[in-house]
Write an enzyme that holds these catalytic residues in place. Structure first.
Site, mmCIF file in Angstrom:
data_model
loop_
_atom_site.group_PDB
_atom_site.id
_atom_site.type_symbol
_atom_site.label_atom_id
_atom_site.label_comp_id
_atom_site.label_asym_id
_atom_site.label_seq_id
_atom_site.Cartn_x
_atom_site.Cartn_y
_atom_site.Cartn_z
ATOM 1 C CG HIS A 154 -2.005 -0.786 1.331
ATOM 2 N ND1 HIS A 154 -1.819 -2.438 1.520
ATOM 3 C CD2 HIS A 154 -3.555 -0.837 0.767
ATOM 4 C CE1 HIS A 154 -3.149 -2.899 1.518
ATOM 5 N NE2 HIS A 154 -3.995 -2.028 0.732
ATOM 6 C CE LYS A 158 -4.140 -0.658 4.614
ATOM 7 N NZ LYS A 158 -5.624 -0.202 4.855
#
Ligand code: NAD
Length: 272
Positions: A154, A158
């Site tokens: 990600h 995040k």
């Protein structure tokens, strides 16, 4: 008053969207407007704005006392989602919830309420069709390939790791192996076991590796090791549009349900 006829989809499907001015809510509004047999009958947002030609409200209580949608779609916030979903069911409206953060007990309470009212409801923390299908494929592969590790990648903004989707994938593997999976919601990952030093965290007994780098969006990969072969399952979600076909499917299917279904994959499985 509209006719309540289970199993017969009303035309058009009257849809209201909560969190309509947020990132996901805006996409949901666009989806409803672009779908011929859906009709946007109201929006709710803390920001208290409204769209041209559509009544806008600043709370779900106001919404449900003014319009009675067939389906209420929620993309608001973890703090608000339980109250909103409950209010929808109490008003006789079928909720389709994309907002994350509901606790296991809250989902069970909402499921009991939906059952008692014989109302359909869908709660899906991930509406991506790819994520739903990969979960099912992971369960199939896990029956034949005992060795598996998950890599999730990600963007570096995040905060949580492993991702909620990685935990769901690990849970699917554990379920397929016949182990205790920890229920519908998954559990947080645990630290690496001494048997697996430097191999990510163990979630449901499956090593999960989390990569956080600028440029990534949301990527999940399961690597199954076999005898002389390996199998890779991978899904890449790159824009919020990825959630819209699954959301549309849920809005259509919820009309036929008389209970709460958790997870898009479980909703799809009813079809198979
Ligand atoms: P966002 O902050 O951009 O939008 C949320 C909107 O809801 C805002 O406009 C806000 O004003 C409104 N809102 C918040 N609380 C409210 C309340 N009590 N009453 C009325 N309006 C309220 O957030 P986002 O990125 O759109 O994400 C929303 C939720 O959807 C998050 O929980 C996120 O994790 C989840 N999400 C789910 C999926 C999925 O596939 N299910 C995909 C992406 C994000």
């Amino acid at each position: 008053e509209r006719e309540e006829a289970t199993g017969v989809a009303p035309t058009p499907v009257r849809v209201a969207v909560g969190g309509a001015f947020g990132r996901m809510g805006r996409e949901a509004v666009e989806l409803v407007r672009a779908t011929e047999h859906f009709l946007l009958v109201g929006t709710v947002d803390r920001r208290g704005r409204s769209l041209e030609g559509v009544p806008g409200f600043s709370s779900v209580d106001e919404l449900f006392s003014a319009v009675r949608p067939d389906v209420y779609v929620d993309f608001t916030s973890p703090e608000a989602v339980y109250g909103h979903t409950r209010a929808a069911l109490e008003a006789g409206v079928r909720p389709v919830v994309g907002t994350t953060g509901l606790a296991r007990e809250e989902i069970e309470e909402l499921a009991a309420l939906a059952r008692s009212k014989r109302l359909g409801a869908v709660i899906a923390p991930n509406f991506s069709l790819g994520a739903a299908v990969i979960r099912r494929a992971a369960a199939l592969a896990a029956r034949f390939f005992p060795h598996v590790e998950i890599v999730e990648m990600h963007h570096d903004q995040k905060k949580d790791a492993p991702s909620g989707t990685a935990l769901l994938l690990a849970e699917a593997v554990a379920e397929a192996r016949g182990g205790r999976a920890g229920g519908v919601l998954g559990e947080a990952g645990s630290p690496p076991s001494p048997d697996h030093p430097a191999r990510g965290v163990l979630a449901f007994g499956v090593p999960v590796h989390s990569v956080r780098l600028p440029g990534f969006v949301a990527h999940h990969e399961l690597l199954f090791g076999g005898d002389g072969e390996w199998l890779t399952l991978r899904v890449d979600t790159v824009t919020r549009r990825a959630f819209m076909p699954g959301l549309r499917y849920a809005v259509e299917r919820v009309l036929e349900l008389e209970e709460l279904v958790y997870g898009l994959d479980r909703l799809l499985e009813r079809e198979l």
